[in-house]
Design a protein around this motif. Structure first.
Motif, PDB file in Angstrom:
ATOM      1  N   ALA A  42      -1.945   1.019  10.078  1.00 54.74           N
ATOM      2  CA  ALA A  42      -0.865   1.863  10.578  1.00 54.74           C
ATOM      3  C   ALA A  42       0.491   1.348  10.101  1.00 54.74           C
ATOM      4  CB  ALA A  42      -0.917   1.942  12.092  1.00 54.74           C
ATOM      5  N   ILE A  43       0.741   1.502   8.816  1.00 59.26           N
ATOM      6  CA  ILE A  43       1.986   1.062   8.189  1.00 59.26           C
ATOM      7  C   ILE A  43       2.884   2.279   7.977  1.00 59.26           C
ATOM      8  CG2 ILE A  43       3.004  -0.047   6.161  1.00 59.26           C
ATOM      9  CD1 ILE A  43       1.259  -1.953   7.729  1.00 59.26           C
ATOM     10  N   GLY A  44       4.165   2.161   8.313  1.00 62.66           N
ATOM     11  CA  GLY A  44       5.123   3.218   8.045  1.00 62.66           C
ATOM     12  C   GLY A  44       4.827   4.491   8.814  1.00 62.66           C
ATOM     13  N   THR A  45       5.260   5.613   8.256  1.00 59.69           N
ATOM     14  CA  THR A  45       5.006   6.928   8.853  1.00 59.69           C
ATOM     15  C   THR A  45       3.986   7.669   8.003  1.00 59.69           C
ATOM     16  OG1 THR A  45       7.212   7.105   9.830  1.00 59.69           O
ATOM     17  CG2 THR A  45       6.015   9.160   9.470  1.00 59.69           C
ATOM     18  N   TRP A  46       2.953   8.170   8.657  1.00 60.42           N
ATOM     19  CA  TRP A  46       1.871   8.894   7.995  1.00 60.42           C
ATOM     20  C   TRP A  46       2.107  10.387   8.167  1.00 60.42           C
ATOM     21  CZ3 TRP A  46      -3.624   9.547  10.421  1.00 60.42           C
ATOM     22  CH2 TRP A  46      -4.499  10.110   9.485  1.00 60.42           C
ATOM     23  N   GLY A  78      -1.931  20.448   1.722  1.00 60.20           N
ATOM     24  CA  GLY A  78      -3.047  19.864   2.454  1.00 60.20           C
ATOM     25  C   GLY A  78      -3.290  18.407   2.116  1.00 60.20           C
ATOM     26  N   LYS A  79      -2.250  17.737   1.608  1.00 57.84           N
ATOM     27  CA  LYS A  79      -2.356  16.344   1.184  1.00 57.84           C
ATOM     28  C   LYS A  79      -1.624  15.420   2.151  1.00 57.84           C
ATOM     29  CE  LYS A  79      -4.314  17.609  -2.741  1.00 57.84           C
ATOM     30  NZ  LYS A  79      -5.706  17.263  -3.080  1.00 57.84           N
ATOM     31  N   GLN A  80      -1.736  14.120   1.901  1.00 55.76           N
ATOM     32  CA  GLN A  80      -1.148  13.119   2.769  1.00 55.76           C
ATOM     33  C   GLN A  80      -0.044  12.328   2.054  1.00 55.76           C
ATOM     34  OE1 GLN A  80      -4.594  10.938   4.928  1.00 55.76           O
ATOM     35  NE2 GLN A  80      -5.458  11.682   3.010  1.00 55.76           N
ATOM     36  N   MET A  81       0.892  11.836   2.843  1.00 56.23           N
ATOM     37  CA  MET A  81       1.928  10.951   2.324  1.00 56.23           C
ATOM     38  C   MET A  81       2.207   9.864   3.349  1.00 56.23           C
ATOM     39  SD  MET A  81       5.862  11.851   1.183  1.00 56.23           S
ATOM     40  CE  MET A  81       7.043  10.976   2.221  1.00 56.23           C
ATOM     41  N   VAL A  82       2.458   8.656   2.877  1.00 57.83           N
ATOM     42  CA  VAL A  82       2.906   7.569   3.740  1.00 57.83           C
ATOM     43  C   VAL A  82       4.259   7.105   3.241  1.00 57.83           C
ATOM     44  CG1 VAL A  82       2.489   5.189   4.490  1.00 57.83           C
ATOM     45  CG2 VAL A  82       0.589   6.813   4.414  1.00 57.83           C
ATOM     46  N   LEU A  83       5.225   7.038   4.145  1.00 59.29           N
ATOM     47  CA  LEU A  83       6.540   6.491   3.845  1.00 59.29           C
ATOM     48  C   LEU A  83       6.605   5.095   4.434  1.00 59.29           C
ATOM     49  CD1 LEU A  83       9.522   6.674   2.936  1.00 59.29           C
ATOM     50  CD2 LEU A  83      10.022   7.770   5.143  1.00 59.29           C
ATOM     51  N   CYS A  84       6.865   4.104   3.582  1.00 61.20           N
ATOM     52  CA  CYS A  84       6.873   2.720   4.048  1.00 61.20           C
ATOM     53  C   CYS A  84       7.919   1.913   3.288  1.00 61.20           C
ATOM     54  CB  CYS A  84       5.489   2.084   3.898  1.00 61.20           C
ATOM     55  SG  CYS A  84       4.901   1.976   2.191  1.00 61.20           S
ATOM     56  N   SER A  85       8.102   0.693   3.719  1.00 61.52           N
ATOM     57  CA  SER A  85       9.080  -0.183   3.090  1.00 61.52           C
ATOM     58  C   SER A  85       8.598  -0.651   1.723  1.00 61.52           C
ATOM     59  CB  SER A  85       9.331  -1.408   3.982  1.00 61.52           C
ATOM     60  OG  SER A  85      10.117  -2.371   3.303  1.00 61.52           O
ATOM     61  N   GLY A  86       9.551  -0.743   0.778  1.00 55.08           N
ATOM     62  CA  GLY A  86       9.238  -1.273  -0.540  1.00 55.08           C
ATOM     63  C   GLY A  86       9.659  -2.719  -0.700  1.00 55.08           C
ATOM     64  N   ALA A  87      10.008  -3.380   0.407  1.00 61.45           N
ATOM     65  CA  ALA A  87      10.464  -4.765   0.319  1.00 61.45           C
ATOM     66  C   ALA A  87       9.393  -5.679  -0.263  1.00 61.45           C
ATOM     67  CB  ALA A  87      10.897  -5.265   1.705  1.00 61.45           C
ATOM     68  N   ASP A  88       8.135  -5.427   0.092  1.00 61.98           N
ATOM     69  CA  ASP A  88       7.013  -6.184  -0.456  1.00 61.98           C
ATOM     70  C   ASP A  88       5.901  -5.197  -0.807  1.00 61.98           C
ATOM     71  OD1 ASP A  88       4.872  -7.782  -1.113  1.00 61.98           O
ATOM     72  OD2 ASP A  88       5.075  -9.132   0.608  1.00 61.98           O
ATOM     73  N   PRO A  89       5.799  -4.795  -2.071  1.00 65.01           N
ATOM     74  CA  PRO A  89       4.824  -3.780  -2.466  1.00 65.01           C
ATOM     75  C   PRO A  89       3.373  -4.141  -2.202  1.00 65.01           C
ATOM     76  CG  PRO A  89       6.520  -4.009  -4.138  1.00 65.01           C
ATOM     77  CD  PRO A  89       6.700  -5.155  -3.182  1.00 65.01           C
ATOM     78  N   ARG A  90       3.081  -5.384  -1.873  1.00 62.45           N
ATOM     79  CA  ARG A  90       1.702  -5.720  -1.528  1.00 62.45           C
ATOM     80  C   ARG A  90       1.236  -4.958  -0.293  1.00 62.45           C
ATOM     81  NH1 ARG A  90       2.297 -12.185  -1.674  1.00 62.45           N
ATOM     82  NH2 ARG A  90       4.075 -11.543  -0.380  1.00 62.45           N
ATOM     83  N   VAL A  91       2.186  -4.355   0.444  1.00 64.37           N
ATOM     84  CA  VAL A  91       1.844  -3.536   1.605  1.00 64.37           C
ATOM     85  C   VAL A  91       0.989  -2.336   1.199  1.00 64.37           C
ATOM     86  CG1 VAL A  91       3.838  -1.960   1.523  1.00 64.37           C
ATOM     87  CG2 VAL A  91       2.834  -2.578   3.728  1.00 64.37           C
ATOM     88  N   LEU A  92       1.012  -1.980  -0.086  1.00 61.49           N
ATOM     89  CA  LEU A  92       0.185  -0.878  -0.576  1.00 61.49           C
ATOM     90  C   LEU A  92      -1.288  -1.088  -0.246  1.00 61.49           C
ATOM     91  CD1 LEU A  92       1.774  -0.361  -4.116  1.00 61.49           C
ATOM     92  CD2 LEU A  92       1.939   1.207  -2.170  1.00 61.49           C
TER      93      LEU A  92
END
Length: 270
Positions: free
Chosen positions: A256-260, A234-248
């Motif tokens: 709406a970054i990456g896939t939720w 029942g939890k969430q995960m986001v898959l996103c690029s690690g090219a620039d971790p400031r995207v966190l």
């Protein structure tokens, strides 16, 4: 905008984000990662980092271009690389007035209730002290032998296990791809990113191909398995690029970054 309602966040970063294709360490990524995690901590979030990269850093330190086949040689590289990786994290975290704390785990720690509780208590104590636990598999000792399971197999699985065990609201997996696509975007120009996934099927996992780089393990299969673990809890995960971790910072803010990956009942504000 996504309504994430984050209180506890686990961030996983892969070797491909930490090591350049040339094999050198990506110091800019480590610095930006430290900045973002410190910023999230300052916002009042409890943050845990699950990091890969020990063997990749070890290869760099010994000026090797390929991972050796022998298990003992890989474990020696992990021992060398882990100490250097933590030195870099500690240094960069200190630059942003953040405290790093290392935890090296094997799977049997979670298999046995008493050792599992001790680890969870330690993580809770670190988070209460506003420290950032930096977790990796203990690659220097972890092997599968008979019925004694010690390896996680990959850090995507480790990060999902940690996230569910500590009751994290969100797992953010940073990779060399910026989300889940309808096909491999590196070979299919018509592939499009999937913004949201509410369930992961076994068929999806079987269709997902590809492996990690020569410096690390994993691929889209392991990320989908991690997402399935989070969704089942029942939890969430986001898959996103690690090219620039400031995207966190954008991910946690609900952009709406990456896939939720989120259960169907989670809100998504248009």
């Amino acid at each position: 905008m996504r309504v994430l309602n984050c209180r506890r966040v686990v961030v996983k970063i892969g070797t491909s984000s930490l090591i350049h294709p040339s094999g050198t360490i990506n110091l800019q990524t480590i610095d930006r990662l430290a900045y973002a995690l410190a910023a999230l901590t300052n916002q009042g979030l409890a943050v845990v980092l699950v990091t890969s990269g020990a063997i990749g850093v070890g290869l760099n330190r010994l000026h090797l271009s390929e991972r050796p086949a022998a298990i003992a040689a890989q474990q020696a590289l992990a021992a060398i690389g882990q100490s250097e990786l933590m030195r870099l994290y500690s240094q960069r975290f200190a630059d942003y007035d953040a405290q790093a704390a290392q935890l090296l785990l094997t799977h049997d720690v979670f298999d046995y209730p008493l050792s599992r509780q001790h680890v969870l208590d330690t993580i809770d104590a670190l988070l209460a002290a506003r420290a950032i636990p930096v977790i990796n598999e203990n690659d220097s000792v972890a092997v599968d032998e008979l019925d004694h399971r010690t390896t996680f197999g990959d850090n995507d699985q480790l990060s999902a296990l940690v996230a569910t065990q500590i009751d994290a609201d969100l797992l953010i997996v940073m990779s060399d791809i910026d989300g889940l696509y309808t096909a491999d975007p590196r070979s299919d120009p018509a592939a499009s990113r999937i913004p949201r996934v509410t369930a992961v099927s076994q068929a999806q996992i079987e269709r997902a191909g590809g492996t990690g780089s020569r410096f690390g393990t994993g691929g889209m299969v392991t990320k989908l398995k991690a997402a399935a673990t989070m969704l089942d809890a029942g939890k969430q995960m986001v898959l996103c690029s690690g090219a620039d971790p400031r995207v966190l910072l954008q991910v946690v803010a609900g952009e709406a970054i990456g896939t939720w990956f989120a259960p169907a009942e989670k809100e998504d504000v248009k």
